[in-house]
Design a protein around this motif. Structure first.
Motif, PDB file in Angstrom:
ATOM      1  N   GLU A   1       1.009  -1.314   0.009  1.00  0.00           N
ATOM      2  CA  GLU A   1      -0.125  -0.133  -0.049  1.00  0.00           C
ATOM      3  C   GLU A   1       0.923   1.276   0.064  1.00  0.00           C
ATOM      4  OE1 GLU A   1      -4.034  -1.633   2.482  1.00  0.00           O
ATOM      5  OE2 GLU A   1      -2.144  -1.249   3.573  1.00  0.00           O
ATOM      6  N   LEU A   2       1.837   1.330   0.835  1.00  0.00           N
ATOM      7  CA  LEU A   2       2.666   2.346   0.797  1.00  0.00           C
ATOM      8  C   LEU A   2       3.440   2.702  -0.289  1.00  0.00           C
ATOM      9  CD1 LEU A   2       3.752   4.825   2.288  1.00  0.00           C
ATOM     10  CD2 LEU A   2       5.462   3.475   3.398  1.00  0.00           C
ATOM     11  N   SER A   3       4.127   1.541  -0.805  1.00  0.00           N
ATOM     12  CA  SER A   3       5.045   1.638  -2.189  1.00  0.00           C
ATOM     13  C   SER A   3       3.896   2.132  -3.165  1.00  0.00           C
ATOM     14  CB  SER A   3       5.748   0.374  -2.304  1.00  0.00           C
ATOM     15  OG  SER A   3       4.591  -0.712  -2.602  1.00  0.00           O
ATOM     16  N   GLU A   4       2.848   1.638  -3.260  1.00  0.00           N
ATOM     17  CA  GLU A   4       1.677   2.141  -4.445  1.00  0.00           C
ATOM     18  C   GLU A   4       1.582   3.859  -4.120  1.00  0.00           C
ATOM     19  OE1 GLU A   4      -2.722   1.358  -5.485  1.00  0.00           O
ATOM     20  OE2 GLU A   4      -1.542  -0.647  -5.341  1.00  0.00           O
ATOM     21  N   ARG A   5       1.386   4.020  -2.847  1.00  0.00           N
ATOM     22  CA  ARG A   5       1.229   5.670  -2.736  1.00  0.00           C
ATOM     23  C   ARG A   5       2.210   6.492  -3.085  1.00  0.00           C
ATOM     24  NH1 ARG A   5      -2.110   6.088   3.049  1.00  0.00           N
ATOM     25  NH2 ARG A   5      -3.760   4.817   2.399  1.00  0.00           N
ATOM     26  N   ILE A   6       3.530   5.995  -2.860  1.00  0.00           N
ATOM     27  CA  ILE A   6       4.609   6.811  -3.260  1.00  0.00           C
ATOM     28  C   ILE A   6       5.337   6.459  -4.405  1.00  0.00           C
ATOM     29  CG2 ILE A   6       5.124   7.306  -0.645  1.00  0.00           C
ATOM     30  CD1 ILE A   6       7.297   5.453  -0.804  1.00  0.00           C
TER      31      ILE A   6
ATOM     32  N   ASN B   1       9.588  -4.069  -3.421  1.00  0.00           N
ATOM     33  CA  ASN B   1      11.014  -4.384  -3.304  1.00  0.00           C
ATOM     34  C   ASN B   1      11.954  -3.187  -2.896  1.00  0.00           C
ATOM     35  OD1 ASN B   1      13.299  -6.127  -3.256  1.00  0.00           O
ATOM     36  ND2 ASN B   1      13.785  -5.816  -5.422  1.00  0.00           N
ATOM     37  N   TYR B   2      11.801  -2.156  -3.344  1.00  0.00           N
ATOM     38  CA  TYR B   2      12.673  -0.865  -3.111  1.00  0.00           C
ATOM     39  C   TYR B   2      12.254  -0.554  -1.827  1.00  0.00           C
ATOM     40  CZ  TYR B   2      15.042   3.517  -3.179  1.00  0.00           C
ATOM     41  OH  TYR B   2      15.789   4.870  -2.944  1.00  0.00           O
ATOM     42  N   LEU B   3      10.880  -0.544  -1.288  1.00  0.00           N
ATOM     43  CA  LEU B   3      10.648  -0.010   0.045  1.00  0.00           C
ATOM     44  C   LEU B   3      11.189  -0.882   0.793  1.00  0.00           C
ATOM     45  CD1 LEU B   3       8.832   1.698   1.859  1.00  0.00           C
ATOM     46  CD2 LEU B   3       7.106   0.348   1.451  1.00  0.00           C
ATOM     47  N   SER B   4      10.842  -2.219   0.756  1.00  0.00           N
ATOM     48  CA  SER B   4      11.619  -3.154   1.621  1.00  0.00           C
ATOM     49  C   SER B   4      12.940  -2.965   1.944  1.00  0.00           C
ATOM     50  CB  SER B   4      11.607  -4.584   1.010  1.00  0.00           C
ATOM     51  OG  SER B   4      12.219  -5.641   1.723  1.00  0.00           O
TER      52      SER B   4
END
Length: 105
Positions: free
Chosen positions: A25-30, A35-38
């Motif tokens: 959800e967060l990676s989609e929002r930003i 994988n990068y967010l992880s």
């Protein structure tokens, strides 16, 4: 890995979880990959300032809040205090348990 990157990633993860958001959800929002967010959250990647601004906005916090590492320092001090009074066997047990828990992240 620099401790600042690890602390920043852990702080982002802490806030994300407190807001009830998944990495997806967060990676989609930003507009970054999950994988990068992880990698940001575990401290192996360092986000750019524009990415940090997007993270802060998506989490509804200030940039300064992302760098507020005091909660981690308080927890570390508490663990250190507990370990100081523990005997050798208890310290070994705590270390074994911590290793088991942290390997699962």
């Amino acid at each position: 890995m620099s401790s600042a990157k690890v602390l920043l990633g852990a702080r982002i993860k802490q806030i994300r979880r407190a807001k009830g958001l998944s990495q997806g959800e967060l990676s989609e929002r930003i507009e970054i990959t999950e994988n990068y967010l992880s990698r940001i959250e575990v401290g192996t990647s360092c986000p750019s300032l524009p990415t940090l601004e997007k993270v802060a906005a998506a989490l509804d916090v200030s940039l300064k809040d992302l760098f507020d590492f005091e909660p981690f320092r308080e927890e570390t001090r508490e663990v250190e205090t507990l370990l100081k009074s523990a005997g050798t066997e208890k310290k070994r047990l705590v270390l074994s348990i911590a290793k088991l828990i942290l390997r699962g992240e």
